[in-house]
Design an enzyme around this catalytic site. Sequence first.
Site, short mmCIF file in Angstrom:
data_model
loop_
_atom_site.label_atom_id
_atom_site.label_comp_id
_atom_site.label_asym_id
_atom_site.label_seq_id
_atom_site.Cartn_x
_atom_site.Cartn_y
_atom_site.Cartn_z
N GLY A 132 -107.36 60.96 30.24
CA GLY A 132 -108.50 60.82 29.35
C GLY A 132 -108.27 60.08 28.05
CG ASP A 133 -106.70 59.41 23.96
OD1 ASP A 133 -107.36 58.35 23.82
OD2 ASP A 133 -106.15 59.98 23.01
CB ILE A 134 -104.46 55.73 29.24
CG1 ILE A 134 -104.08 56.91 30.15
CG2 ILE A 134 -103.44 54.59 29.37
CD1 ILE A 134 -104.01 56.58 31.62
CG ASN B 281 -101.91 58.74 23.42
OD1 ASN B 281 -101.42 59.08 22.34
ND2 ASN B 281 -103.14 59.01 23.75
#
Length: 181
Positions: free
Chosen positions: A33-35, A39
Site C-alpha cells: 500500500g505504500d511502495i 520505503n
Amino acid sequence: HEGGPLHLPAVLELARQLGEAVRYLARNGIVHGDIKPANVLLAPGGLAKLCDFGFAQVRRRGPGAQSSPTPFGTPAYASPEQVEGVTDLDSRADLYGLGATMFHLASGRMPPAADPWGGLPGVPAGTPLQLRWLLNRLMAPERADRYRAPEEFLADLSHLATLRSRSFRRRPAAEFRLDFA
C-alpha cells in the site's frame, strides 16, 4: 531518491527486486500500500529491502471476505483506486506504486498524476521505448489495464533485460539486395 535519475540498468535491477517482493506479498495475501523510493532501503551489495508496512493490508481469505478500509500511503505513489478509497485492493495497487517508484528513479522526479485518458505524462525525453511501455502498463489508471499479477511484470522485465543484453550488428546498406526477378 534524490540527486537525479539513476542509470537504466540500476532502475531495472531495483524494479526486478521490488517485483519479487510484490510477488512474495501477493502470494501471502498482503498489499503493502505504500511502495515509494523512501520505503526502499539498499543493503550492502545493492540488495533492495522493502520497508514500512504501516499501511499494509492482509487480505482475508474465503467467500465474501474483504480487506478492512485503511488510509493508504503517499498520494503521488498511490494507485487511483487507493485514492478513491476502494477496499478490495490487490497486488495491482502495489504494482502501480512500483511503476511510480520506477518513474521517480528513472527520471529523478516525482511521478505525475494518473492521466484518465491512459497516457503517462512527463516521461522524460530519451526514455527507452520499452521502459515507457512498462511504466504505462504499471501505472495505467484502470487497474484492469495493469499487469494482473507480479509474475506478468517480472516476465516482461526479464524479456526487456534479455533484449538489452543482446548486441545487434547493424548491416551496411550494401549488404542488402533486392531481387525482383
